[in-house]
Design a protein around this motif. Sequence first.
Motif, PDB file in Angstrom:
ATOM      1  N   LYS A   9       0.454  -1.280   0.015  1.00 15.60           N
ATOM      2  CA  LYS A   9      -0.450  -0.217   0.209  1.00 15.60           C
ATOM      3  C   LYS A   9       1.047   1.298  -0.176  1.00 15.60           C
ATOM      4  O   LYS A   9       0.818   1.789  -1.226  1.00 15.60           O
ATOM      5  N   ALA A  10       1.906   1.155   0.471  1.00 17.66           N
ATOM      6  CA  ALA A  10       2.669   2.109   0.857  1.00 17.66           C
ATOM      7  C   ALA A  10       3.457   2.925  -0.060  1.00 17.66           C
ATOM      8  O   ALA A  10       3.856   3.737  -1.202  1.00 17.66           O
ATOM      9  N   LEU A  11       4.384   1.980  -0.467  1.00 17.81           N
ATOM     10  CA  LEU A  11       4.968   1.616  -2.245  1.00 17.81           C
ATOM     11  C   LEU A  11       3.817   2.225  -3.171  1.00 17.81           C
ATOM     12  O   LEU A  11       4.820   2.681  -4.283  1.00 17.81           O
ATOM     13  N   ILE A  12       2.609   1.781  -3.404  1.00 13.25           N
ATOM     14  CA  ILE A  12       1.461   2.056  -4.667  1.00 13.25           C
ATOM     15  C   ILE A  12       1.367   3.732  -4.788  1.00 13.25           C
ATOM     16  O   ILE A  12       1.278   4.334  -5.422  1.00 13.25           O
ATOM     17  N   LYS A  13       1.241   3.898  -3.076  1.00 22.33           N
ATOM     18  CA  LYS A  13       0.416   5.354  -2.510  1.00 22.33           C
ATOM     19  C   LYS A  13       1.486   6.401  -3.318  1.00 22.33           C
ATOM     20  O   LYS A  13       1.533   7.266  -4.198  1.00 22.33           O
ATOM     21  N   ALA A  14       3.162   5.549  -2.787  1.00 20.51           N
ATOM     22  CA  ALA A  14       3.937   6.622  -3.158  1.00 20.51           C
ATOM     23  C   ALA A  14       4.169   6.598  -4.706  1.00 20.51           C
ATOM     24  O   ALA A  14       4.908   8.438  -5.607  1.00 20.51           O
ATOM     25  N   ARG A  15       4.155   5.872  -5.754  1.00 18.41           N
ATOM     26  CA  ARG A  15       4.524   6.074  -6.807  1.00 18.41           C
ATOM     27  C   ARG A  15       3.301   6.202  -7.908  1.00 18.41           C
ATOM     28  O   ARG A  15       3.355   7.546  -8.176  1.00 18.41           O
ATOM     29  N   PHE A  16       1.515   6.737  -7.347  1.00 18.17           N
ATOM     30  CA  PHE A  16       1.010   7.481  -7.413  1.00 18.17           C
ATOM     31  C   PHE A  16       0.656   9.013  -7.341  1.00 18.17           C
ATOM     32  O   PHE A  16       0.344   9.533  -7.794  1.00 18.17           O
ATOM     33  N   ASP A  17       1.417   9.083  -6.125  1.00 17.10           N
ATOM     34  CA  ASP A  17       1.975   9.939  -5.198  1.00 17.10           C
ATOM     35  C   ASP A  17       3.229  11.028  -6.863  1.00 17.10           C
ATOM     36  O   ASP A  17       2.925  12.457  -6.989  1.00 17.10           O
TER      37      ASP A  17
END
Length: 71
Positions: free
Chosen positions: A48-56
């Motif tokens: 979840k943290a990695l996906i959010k960071a990529r989307f950000d």
Amino acid sequence: MDKANAVRLFPQAGDSLIQWIDEWADRRMLAACPAGLLEPMGVRAKVKALIKARFDALEPHKEAVRRAMVA
């Protein structure tokens, strides 16, 4: 950017550009989520943290990413 520089930087045209953006987003994602931050997390929280960071990282370029996906 002029055409000569674009061809030099992205010799396979759109494919080269998409690959570069993908690698750039990976670098941004990993910079936003250093190992020390992820280490205590469970697998789901890490993903979840990695996906959010990529989307950000990609958020300011949302329209370009959308166009690349349909090309």
